[in-house]
Design a protein around this motif. Structure first.
Motif, PDB file in Angstrom:
ATOM      1  N   LEU A  49       0.834  -1.196   0.000  1.00 48.91           N
ATOM      2  CA  LEU A  49       0.000   0.000   0.000  1.00 48.91           C
ATOM      3  C   LEU A  49       0.868   1.244   0.000  1.00 48.91           C
ATOM      4  O   LEU A  49       1.840   1.330   0.748  1.00 48.91           O
ATOM      5  CB  LEU A  49      -0.890   0.003   1.256  1.00 48.91           C
ATOM      6  N   VAL A  51       0.122   5.316   0.517  1.00 50.33           N
ATOM      7  CA  VAL A  51      -0.816   6.387   0.847  1.00 50.33           C
ATOM      8  C   VAL A  51      -0.077   7.684   0.577  1.00 50.33           C
ATOM      9  O   VAL A  51       0.972   7.947   1.181  1.00 50.33           O
ATOM     10  CB  VAL A  51      -1.261   6.325   2.324  1.00 50.33           C
ATOM     11  N   LYS A  76      -1.169  -1.127  -4.256  1.00 53.37           N
ATOM     12  CA  LYS A  76      -2.391  -0.322  -4.149  1.00 53.37           C
ATOM     13  C   LYS A  76      -2.016   1.094  -3.744  1.00 53.37           C
ATOM     14  O   LYS A  76      -1.165   1.297  -2.880  1.00 53.37           O
ATOM     15  CB  LYS A  76      -3.340  -0.904  -3.101  1.00 53.37           C
ATOM     16  N   LEU A  78      -3.542   4.870  -2.520  1.00 53.08           N
ATOM     17  CA  LEU A  78      -4.614   5.720  -2.022  1.00 53.08           C
ATOM     18  C   LEU A  78      -4.111   7.153  -2.035  1.00 53.08           C
ATOM     19  O   LEU A  78      -3.086   7.458  -1.407  1.00 53.08           O
ATOM     20  CB  LEU A  78      -5.009   5.314  -0.600  1.00 53.08           C
ATOM     21  N   HIS A  92      -9.165   5.547  -6.272  1.00 49.91           N
ATOM     22  CA  HIS A  92      -8.932   5.308  -4.842  1.00 49.91           C
ATOM     23  C   HIS A  92      -8.461   6.619  -4.225  1.00 49.91           C
ATOM     24  O   HIS A  92      -7.269   6.920  -4.175  1.00 49.91           O
ATOM     25  CB  HIS A  92      -7.925   4.184  -4.638  1.00 49.91           C
ATOM     26  N   LEU A  94      -9.230   9.708  -1.133  1.00 46.54           N
ATOM     27  CA  LEU A  94      -9.796  10.057   0.165  1.00 46.54           C
ATOM     28  C   LEU A  94      -9.718  11.564   0.329  1.00 46.54           C
ATOM     29  O   LEU A  94      -8.618  12.130   0.377  1.00 46.54           O
ATOM     30  CB  LEU A  94      -9.026   9.359   1.288  1.00 46.54           C
ATOM     31  N   ALA A 106     -11.332   3.470   4.059  1.00 47.02           N
ATOM     32  CA  ALA A 106     -10.807   3.608   2.698  1.00 47.02           C
ATOM     33  C   ALA A 106      -9.689   2.596   2.445  1.00 47.02           C
ATOM     34  O   ALA A 106      -9.628   1.979   1.376  1.00 47.02           O
ATOM     35  CB  ALA A 106     -10.300   5.032   2.469  1.00 47.02           C
ATOM     36  N   VAL A 107      -8.823   2.400   3.430  1.00 52.39           N
ATOM     37  CA  VAL A 107      -7.733   1.423   3.298  1.00 52.39           C
ATOM     38  C   VAL A 107      -8.298   0.014   3.180  1.00 52.39           C
ATOM     39  O   VAL A 107      -7.889  -0.765   2.312  1.00 52.39           O
ATOM     40  CB  VAL A 107      -6.743   1.534   4.483  1.00 52.39           C
ATOM     41  N   LEU A 110      -9.795  -0.571  -0.218  1.00 54.09           N
ATOM     42  CA  LEU A 110      -8.759  -0.684  -1.241  1.00 54.09           C
ATOM     43  C   LEU A 110      -8.040  -2.028  -1.178  1.00 54.09           C
ATOM     44  O   LEU A 110      -7.814  -2.672  -2.203  1.00 54.09           O
ATOM     45  CB  LEU A 110      -7.754   0.454  -1.083  1.00 54.09           C
TER      46      LEU A 110
END
Length: 120
Positions: A49, A51, A76, A78, A92, A94, A106-107, A110
């Motif tokens: 992930l 972010v 992934k 975000l 994706h 936020l 949201a996490v 995803l």
């Protein structure tokens, strides 16, 4: 096995908050001050992930997402931003401001979108 995540925001308080929330959720977290740092980390390490804030020096969150889609398609991404138009560019997304619960939702969406959702 803990998920590997990297958090990038040029505001240290936000970066630290998100990193703390992810660590409490069981992630192994790396932090970065901008998108170029994210790409430097992802060139040598793999992450589940990313972010990333959209508005940062040197590289936007959308540019990071585009590059990771090309170089690490299983990662992934975000994107966070107060600029709601970014949500039109990346699915994706936020919107800022958000709270811990909204962030974790949201996490979770995803990382585990569920069956039949056409996940990336």
């Amino acid at each position: 096995m803990a998920l590997r995540s990297i958090v990038a925001d040029d505001e240290p308080d936000i970066r630290d908050f998100i990193g703390h929330v992810l660590e409490r959720a069981g992630h192994r977290v790396t932090t970065a001050g901008d998108g170029a740092e994210v790409l430097a980390h992802t060139a040598t390490e793999s992450f589940d992930l990313v972010v990333v804030d959209h508005h940062m020096p040197r590289m936007t969150g959308l540019a990071v997402a585009d590059e990771l889609h090309r170089t690490s398609p299983s990662t992934k991404v975000l994107i966070m931003s107060g600029d709601l138009d970014v949500g039109d560019e990346h699915r994706h997304f936020l919107p800022k401001p958000f709270n811990r619960r909204e962030f974790l939702a949201a996490v979770d969406t995803l990382l585990d979108p569920g069956p039949g959702t056409g996940a990336d």
